[in-house]
Design an enzyme around this catalytic site. Sequence first.
Site, PDB file in Angstrom:
ATOM      1  CE  LYS A   1      -3.496  -0.939  -0.617  1.00  0.00           C
ATOM      2  NZ  LYS A   1      -3.867  -1.580  -1.923  1.00  0.00           N
ATOM      3  CB  ALA A   2       4.374   1.964  -0.034  1.00  0.00           C
TER       4      ALA A   2
ATOM      5  CD1 TRP B   1       1.450   6.579  -9.839  1.00  0.00           C
ATOM      6  CD2 TRP B   1       1.569   7.174  -7.666  1.00  0.00           C
ATOM      7  NE1 TRP B   1       1.603   7.938  -9.780  1.00  0.00           N
ATOM      8  CE2 TRP B   1       1.681   8.325  -8.470  1.00  0.00           C
ATOM      9  CE3 TRP B   1       1.595   7.302  -6.279  1.00  0.00           C
ATOM     10  CZ2 TRP B   1       1.834   9.588  -7.901  1.00  0.00           C
ATOM     11  CZ3 TRP B   1       1.749   8.560  -5.721  1.00  0.00           C
ATOM     12  CH2 TRP B   1       1.865   9.686  -6.522  1.00  0.00           C
TER      13      TRP B   1
ATOM     14  CE  LYS C   1       2.288  -6.291  -5.831  1.00  0.00           C
ATOM     15  NZ  LYS C   1       0.836  -6.127  -6.018  1.00  0.00           N
ATOM     16  CB  THR C   2       8.926  -8.379  -4.175  1.00  0.00           C
ATOM     17  OG1 THR C   2       8.892  -9.182  -3.000  1.00  0.00           O
ATOM     18  CG2 THR C   2      10.009  -7.318  -3.991  1.00  0.00           C
ATOM     19  CG  HIS C   3       4.073  -6.138  -1.151  1.00  0.00           C
ATOM     20  ND1 HIS C   3       4.268  -4.890  -1.693  1.00  0.00           N
ATOM     21  CD2 HIS C   3       2.794  -6.494  -1.491  1.00  0.00           C
ATOM     22  CE1 HIS C   3       3.177  -4.516  -2.327  1.00  0.00           C
ATOM     23  NE2 HIS C   3       2.270  -5.464  -2.232  1.00  0.00           N
TER      24      HIS C   3
ATOM     25  NE  ARG D   1       0.209   6.463   1.010  1.00  0.00           N
ATOM     26  CZ  ARG D   1      -1.001   6.127   0.585  1.00  0.00           C
ATOM     27  NH1 ARG D   1      -1.275   4.863   0.298  1.00  0.00           N
ATOM     28  NH2 ARG D   1      -1.937   7.041   0.428  1.00  0.00           N
TER      29      ARG D   1
ATOM     30  CB  SER E   1      -3.452   2.761   2.267  1.00  0.00           C
ATOM     31  OG  SER E   1      -3.708   2.192   1.010  1.00  0.00           O
TER      32      SER E   1
ATOM     33  CG  PHE F   1      -5.913   8.814  -7.350  1.00  0.00           C
ATOM     34  CD1 PHE F   1      -5.607   7.553  -6.861  1.00  0.00           C
ATOM     35  CD2 PHE F   1      -7.179   9.326  -7.097  1.00  0.00           C
ATOM     36  CE1 PHE F   1      -6.531   6.806  -6.129  1.00  0.00           C
ATOM     37  CE2 PHE F   1      -8.110   8.596  -6.369  1.00  0.00           C
ATOM     38  CZ  PHE F   1      -7.789   7.339  -5.883  1.00  0.00           C
TER      39      PHE F   1
ATOM     40  CG  MET G   1      -3.020   5.124 -12.891  1.00  0.00           C
ATOM     41  SD  MET G   1      -1.546   4.805 -11.912  1.00  0.00           S
ATOM     42  CE  MET G   1      -1.862   3.173 -11.266  1.00  0.00           C
TER      43      MET G   1
ATOM     44  CG  PHE H   1      -6.528  -1.534  -5.706  1.00  0.00           C
ATOM     45  CD1 PHE H   1      -5.967  -2.611  -5.033  1.00  0.00           C
ATOM     46  CD2 PHE H   1      -5.675  -0.620  -6.322  1.00  0.00           C
ATOM     47  CE1 PHE H   1      -4.583  -2.770  -4.977  1.00  0.00           C
ATOM     48  CE2 PHE H   1      -4.298  -0.777  -6.268  1.00  0.00           C
ATOM     49  CZ  PHE H   1      -3.754  -1.853  -5.598  1.00  0.00           C
TER      50      PHE H   1
HETATM   51  P1  A3P Z   1      -5.104   4.803  -0.656  1.00  0.00           P
HETATM   52  O1  A3P Z   1      -5.704   3.575  -0.067  1.00  0.00           O
HETATM   53  O2  A3P Z   1      -4.543   5.717   0.392  1.00  0.00           O
HETATM   54  O3  A3P Z   1      -5.991   5.515  -1.603  1.00  0.00           O
HETATM   55  P2  A3P Z   1      -0.384  -0.296  -3.628  1.00  0.00           P
HETATM   56  O4  A3P Z   1      -0.427  -0.149  -5.093  1.00  0.00           O
HETATM   57  O5  A3P Z   1       0.992  -0.371  -3.062  1.00  0.00           O
HETATM   58  O6  A3P Z   1      -1.279  -1.388  -3.161  1.00  0.00           O
HETATM   59  O7  A3P Z   1      -0.928   1.061  -3.001  1.00  0.00           O
HETATM   60  C1  A3P Z   1      -2.267   1.449  -3.118  1.00  0.00           C
HETATM   61  C2  A3P Z   1      -2.393   2.876  -2.667  1.00  0.00           C
HETATM   62  O8  A3P Z   1      -1.814   3.737  -3.662  1.00  0.00           O
HETATM   63  C3  A3P Z   1      -3.827   3.304  -2.503  1.00  0.00           C
HETATM   64  O9  A3P Z   1      -3.811   4.323  -1.509  1.00  0.00           O
HETATM   65  C4  A3P Z   1      -4.108   3.857  -3.893  1.00  0.00           C
HETATM   66  O10 A3P Z   1      -5.227   4.702  -3.978  1.00  0.00           O
HETATM   67  C5  A3P Z   1      -2.818   4.616  -4.139  1.00  0.00           C
HETATM   68  N1  A3P Z   1      -2.592   4.933  -5.551  1.00  0.00           N
HETATM   69  C6  A3P Z   1      -2.713   4.106  -6.616  1.00  0.00           C
HETATM   70  N2  A3P Z   1      -2.450   4.775  -7.760  1.00  0.00           N
HETATM   71  C7  A3P Z   1      -2.164   6.038  -7.400  1.00  0.00           C
HETATM   72  C8  A3P Z   1      -1.823   7.220  -8.140  1.00  0.00           C
HETATM   73  N3  A3P Z   1      -1.738   7.219  -9.455  1.00  0.00           N
HETATM   74  N4  A3P Z   1      -1.601   8.355  -7.434  1.00  0.00           N
HETATM   75  C9  A3P Z   1      -1.687   8.379  -6.099  1.00  0.00           C
HETATM   76  N5  A3P Z   1      -2.001   7.303  -5.347  1.00  0.00           N
HETATM   77  C10 A3P Z   1      -2.238   6.145  -5.991  1.00  0.00           C
END
Ligand code: A3P
Length: 297
Positions: free
Chosen positions: A43-44, A48, A108-110, A132, A140, A231, A234, A257
């Site tokens: 969720k960082a 994106w 991709k990895t976490h 993040r 998130s 955002f 996407m 998501f």
């Molecule tokens: P929020 O839940 O705060 O909205 P990951 O891809 O690592 O799972 O992270 C998901 C988080 O990144 C979500 O945060 C999502 O909305 C946010 N996110 C995805 N695409 C984004 C973008 N283009 N710009 C900003 N935040 C984005």
Amino acid sequence: MVLRSETGEVEGVTLTKSICSIWDQVWNFQARPDDLLIATYAKAGTTWTQETVDMIQQNGDVEKCRRATIAKRHPFLEWFIEDPLSTPYSEKPVMDLAEAMPSPRTIKTHLPVQLVPPSFWKQNCKVIYVARNAKDNLVSYYHFHRMNKALPDPGTWEEFIEKFMTGKVLWGSWYDHVKGWWKAKDKHRILYLFYEDMKENPEQEIQKILKFLEKDVNQEVLNKIVHNTSFEIMKENPMANYTREFQAIMDHSISPFMRKGAVGDWKNHFTVAQNKKFDEDYKKKMADTSLVFRTEL
Ligand code: A3P
């Protein structure tokens, strides 16, 4: 019906039982020298960054970036769900998809840095790490647990904050994750980015990625990349917003998501008392690092 995952541990790091069950295979994954690894705490801003990297690799060609969902374009190294009903990848670890993929691959990895398969270091692969700030990351992650049935039940918000602080959440402690990767960047080819910087000045951060990948694009393409990785765009892109697959495990009506995509949303979640406690604990856990995060812009 998909059951929520049980968890296990690898070297003290919480992972799903399914991932633990294929751990030997993950650890022995054979990286190739031209692999690019996108590593993050969950969720960082993984997706994106993935979309941004793909846009760069495809030289801003939107159609090419829509050739497949983000999960198929960039295999999620360690991910595996044993439940045969839950995902298109159900019967096999995602890694099998990665192994069959032609080079150059973006993966991709976490995983925290100490659990990254050693072949990535042996092959001197490039890694883009995105971090993040803890509070927004936690918010998130909480909402993601609510909507994603493949993850353990988050419990209440209050309970989830506690779990996050003790590091007993999937992929382990956020604190150790961001610090571990921060240290590793001095030894390996790692570009360490921040979600907050990407939000504040996407063009500047995309330039950093371009330089790191030794790529060059003209201003028109750069503008296109900035636009298509915003955002708002996407959120509506079915190839990036996770609405095309995982329907059995992700319920976007609980929390999408693409939820808010903002810096500072934590202020809408933490009570004054929770914030105080979190800050005090944070100071202790982050006393041994030079890493600094911004929690607002
Ligand atoms: P929020 O839940 O705060 O909205 P990951 O891809 O690592 O799972 O992270 C998901 C988080 O990144 C979500 O945060 C999502 O909305 C946010 N996110 C995805 N695409 C984004 C973008 N283009 N710009 C900003 N935040 C984005």
